[in-house]
Design a protein around this motif. Sequence first.
Motif, PDB file in Angstrom:
ATOM      1  N   UNK A 189       1.224  -1.050  -0.125  1.00 57.58           N
ATOM      2  CA  UNK A 189       0.353  -0.073   0.292  1.00 57.58           C
ATOM      3  C   UNK A 189       1.037   0.894   0.062  1.00 57.58           C
ATOM      4  N   UNK A 190       1.223   2.091  -1.017  1.00 56.88           N
ATOM      5  CA  UNK A 190       1.448   3.183  -1.231  1.00 56.88           C
ATOM      6  C   UNK A 190       0.115   4.583  -0.525  1.00 56.88           C
ATOM      7  N   UNK A 191       0.342   5.088   0.353  1.00 56.14           N
ATOM      8  CA  UNK A 191      -0.748   6.184   0.586  1.00 56.14           C
ATOM      9  C   UNK A 191       0.015   7.214   1.104  1.00 56.14           C
ATOM     10  N   UNK A 193     -11.026   8.005  -6.977  1.00 53.26           N
ATOM     11  CA  UNK A 193      -9.870   7.251  -6.806  1.00 53.26           C
ATOM     12  C   UNK A 193      -9.207   6.610  -7.278  1.00 53.26           C
ATOM     13  N   UNK A 194      -8.261   6.565  -7.636  1.00 52.87           N
ATOM     14  CA  UNK A 194      -7.556   5.744  -9.155  1.00 52.87           C
ATOM     15  C   UNK A 194      -6.328   4.968  -8.840  1.00 52.87           C
TER      16      UNK A 194
END
Length: 60
Positions: free
Chosen positions: A8-10, A20-21
């Motif tokens: 997860x890159x948040x 949201x893409x």
Amino acid sequence: MNKLWIIHRFTPFESVLASITIKPSIHLFKEYPKGAFQMDENNEPKIQNIPELEMTIPIQ
């Protein structure tokens, strides 16, 4: 045994979003030693995005 890894890159949102893409990606590996990640200039594993699988989801 097969394994599924989810990274997860948040980044927190600065405002309310319209959509949201989701951008799927894969890690890039070295040929030798087998299974070792290719690393970038910051010593982070390199990833390759898969644009054909990108999906934009509208938020209501």
